[in-house]
Design a protein around this motif. Sequence first.
Motif, short mmCIF file in Angstrom:
data_model
loop_
_atom_site.label_atom_id
_atom_site.label_comp_id
_atom_site.label_asym_id
_atom_site.label_seq_id
_atom_site.Cartn_x
_atom_site.Cartn_y
_atom_site.Cartn_z
N SER A 78 0.83 -1.20 0.00
CA SER A 78 0.00 0.00 0.00
C SER A 78 0.86 1.26 0.00
CB SER A 78 -0.93 0.01 1.23
OG SER A 78 -1.96 -0.92 1.07
N LEU A 79 1.98 1.19 0.70
CA LEU A 79 2.90 2.33 0.72
C LEU A 79 3.52 2.55 -0.66
CD1 LEU A 79 4.71 1.62 4.12
CD2 LEU A 79 2.60 2.88 3.70
N PHE A 80 3.84 1.45 -1.35
CA PHE A 80 4.37 1.58 -2.71
C PHE A 80 3.33 2.20 -3.64
CE2 PHE A 80 7.46 -2.21 -2.08
CZ PHE A 80 8.41 -1.34 -1.57
N TYR A 81 2.09 1.67 -3.55
CA TYR A 81 1.02 2.19 -4.40
C TYR A 81 0.83 3.69 -4.18
CZ TYR A 81 -0.43 -2.73 -4.97
OH TYR A 81 -0.48 -4.06 -5.25
N LEU A 82 0.78 4.09 -2.90
CA LEU A 82 0.52 5.49 -2.58
C LEU A 82 1.68 6.38 -2.97
CD1 LEU A 82 -1.45 7.48 -1.40
CD2 LEU A 82 -0.55 7.00 0.87
N LYS A 83 2.90 5.92 -2.74
CA LYS A 83 4.07 6.71 -3.12
C LYS A 83 4.09 6.96 -4.62
CE LYS A 83 8.07 8.72 -2.86
NZ LYS A 83 8.06 10.18 -2.56
N GLY A 84 3.63 5.97 -5.39
CA GLY A 84 3.63 6.10 -6.85
C GLY A 84 2.72 7.19 -7.37
N VAL A 85 1.68 7.57 -6.61
CA VAL A 85 0.74 8.60 -7.08
C VAL A 85 0.80 9.86 -6.21
CG1 VAL A 85 -0.84 6.91 -8.09
CG2 VAL A 85 -1.16 7.60 -5.71
N SER A 86 1.81 9.95 -5.33
CA SER A 86 1.90 11.10 -4.42
C SER A 86 2.65 12.26 -5.09
CB SER A 86 2.64 10.71 -3.14
OG SER A 86 1.95 9.72 -2.43
N PRO A 87 2.32 13.50 -4.69
CA PRO A 87 3.11 14.65 -5.15
C PRO A 87 4.55 14.55 -4.69
CG PRO A 87 1.04 15.35 -4.12
CD PRO A 87 1.19 13.89 -3.85
N ARG A 88 5.43 15.29 -5.34
CA ARG A 88 6.86 15.17 -5.05
C ARG A 88 7.21 15.54 -3.62
NH1 ARG A 88 10.22 17.52 -10.31
NH2 ARG A 88 9.57 15.88 -11.77
N GLU A 89 6.45 16.46 -3.02
CA GLU A 89 6.80 16.90 -1.67
C GLU A 89 6.52 15.83 -0.61
OE1 GLU A 89 2.68 18.84 -2.53
OE2 GLU A 89 4.55 18.36 -3.62
N VAL A 90 5.78 14.79 -0.97
CA VAL A 90 5.51 13.70 -0.03
C VAL A 90 6.65 12.70 -0.12
CG1 VAL A 90 3.96 11.80 0.56
CG2 VAL A 90 3.02 13.98 -0.19
N THR A 91 7.38 12.51 0.98
CA THR A 91 8.54 11.64 1.00
C THR A 91 8.19 10.26 1.55
OG1 THR A 91 9.21 12.29 3.23
CG2 THR A 91 10.00 13.65 1.40
N THR A 92 9.11 9.33 1.36
CA THR A 92 8.93 7.99 1.93
C THR A 92 8.88 8.07 3.45
OG1 THR A 92 10.12 7.02 0.05
CG2 THR A 92 9.89 5.66 2.02
N GLY A 93 9.64 9.00 4.03
CA GLY A 93 9.62 9.20 5.48
C GLY A 93 8.23 9.58 5.97
N HIS A 94 7.53 10.44 5.22
CA HIS A 94 6.16 10.80 5.58
C HIS A 94 5.27 9.56 5.62
CE1 HIS A 94 6.94 15.09 3.91
NE2 HIS A 94 7.00 15.10 5.23
N LEU A 95 5.42 8.70 4.61
CA LEU A 95 4.60 7.49 4.55
C LEU A 95 4.90 6.57 5.73
CD1 LEU A 95 5.01 6.74 0.74
CD2 LEU A 95 2.90 7.40 1.84
N TYR A 96 6.17 6.35 6.02
CA TYR A 96 6.55 5.43 7.10
C TYR A 96 6.10 5.95 8.46
CZ TYR A 96 9.49 2.65 3.93
OH TYR A 96 9.94 1.83 2.92
N ARG A 97 6.29 7.24 8.71
CA ARG A 97 5.88 7.80 10.00
C ARG A 97 4.35 7.84 10.12
NH1 ARG A 97 10.11 11.32 8.71
NH2 ARG A 97 8.66 12.92 8.01
N GLY A 98 3.67 8.12 9.02
CA GLY A 98 2.23 8.27 9.06
C GLY A 98 1.49 6.97 9.30
N ILE A 99 2.10 5.86 8.90
CA ILE A 99 1.38 4.59 9.00
C ILE A 99 1.52 3.95 10.37
CG2 ILE A 99 3.17 2.94 8.30
CD1 ILE A 99 -0.49 3.18 7.06
N ILE A 100 2.48 4.39 11.18
CA ILE A 100 2.75 3.75 12.48
C ILE A 100 1.51 3.72 13.38
CG2 ILE A 100 4.04 3.97 14.65
CD1 ILE A 100 6.45 4.85 12.94
N PRO A 101 0.78 4.84 13.58
CA PRO A 101 -0.40 4.76 14.47
C PRO A 101 -1.44 3.75 14.00
CG PRO A 101 0.16 7.04 13.98
CD PRO A 101 0.98 6.20 13.07
#
Length: 440
Positions: free
Chosen positions: A388-411
């Motif tokens: 799901s993180l790969f899918y979302l990263k593929g369609v995210s704007p450039r300002e959204v980093t992998t770090g945002h995805l990893y930190r955001g999914i923890i909760p």
Amino acid sequence: MSEFLPFIMFAAVFVLLLVGYPVALTLGGVSVVFGLFTFGPDFFALLPMRLWGTMTNYVLMAVPLFIFMGVMLEKSGIAEKLLETMGLLFGRFRGGLALSVIIVGALLAASTGIVGATVVTMGLMSLPAMLKRGYQPELATGTIAASGTLGQIIPPSIVLVLLGSILNVSVGDMFIGAMIPGVLLVTAYVLYIIVMSVLQPSSMPSIPADELTAFARNRPWKTILEAFVIPLLLVLAVLGSIFAGIASPTEAAAIGAFGAMLLTLFQRKLSMSVLRSVMKETTYLTSMVFIILAGASAFSLVFRGMHGDRILADLITQANFQPELFLAIVMIGVFIAGFFIDFIEIIFIIVPVVAPVFSAFGVDLLWIGVLLAMNLQASFLTPPFGFSLFYLKGVSPREVTTGHLYRGIIPFIVIQLVMLVMIILFPEIVTWLPEQLTGR
């Protein structure tokens, strides 16, 4: 030495998968090597019968039908209309967009069950809007990724179909048993967003009043009815026919596939090019699942032919493992495996090995199946290989980093683990509804 062969084969499969070899070829290739070593040339007389039994499994016919339904609904534009309408309905509240993403994710899960399509659709539609309105990137990406994977636990789920087939549990019972855990998980996500809107209001602003006013002027009830009634009708047709005992899961999948075509036609999106595209994607996804299933069937044949299931059960009995301890080991193992390998690989490699042990302990396999489905859902969200993180990263704007995805999914992973513990402590969450509806 022969008693160690099943575990050597099991280890060989895992090593080759981690190296990067394709799943189906790894399972099939390792099984052929060990099968020849164990059974000799007679192995090639046993394998075709096993594969034929798998390919003619009536329950597994639901897989391509549910995939067709999900892909067809993706082309219908229903998801986009749902997201737009829900966003404006909840827009006056802080976190309203996040709440709408969760609810739409649940509705799409109940009508499609295709995780990749749901995450991509919601990422394209919601993420730019959430970032534009000042949502914290971690909160926005975490909400979308977690909501997009609800199709793993909320029926009709392909994961539940596969687990039911391997555990020899009625798929209808699996669907019914997963309903309450799915609803509780959605509720937990909603409560998390509400709490965060109070604790960190700046991370999720409300929609500007002028947009809400414009929506209210343009016959909102007509838009709301069109957005909600269409997917709800499909959900009722599929799940309602199963729960009422009118149709088997496979028959309900056929109803859903036909209903998805009618709804796409109603939306004026159905054409020969769309139908050709849906059939092509359905064939591709179905072939992927069934070629892995063929390899897994060969693996299971050899593993049991070497008495691997009996050896494992004897080892656990001799070690005086309690069912609770074995369950904890399996759940932790599945969760860790989800960091590195896909849920299909886990279902076809680990579940056939542990299922006979749970049966020997007298554990309810329906409960185990829903526990595994909830656990496997986390595999879509856990780095480094969370799809799901790969899918979302593929369609995210450039300002959204992998770090945002990893930190955001923890909760959201923490919420899923809490739900997993709740189901372990209170099995009635899974078993109560099937007992009421089917008397099992």
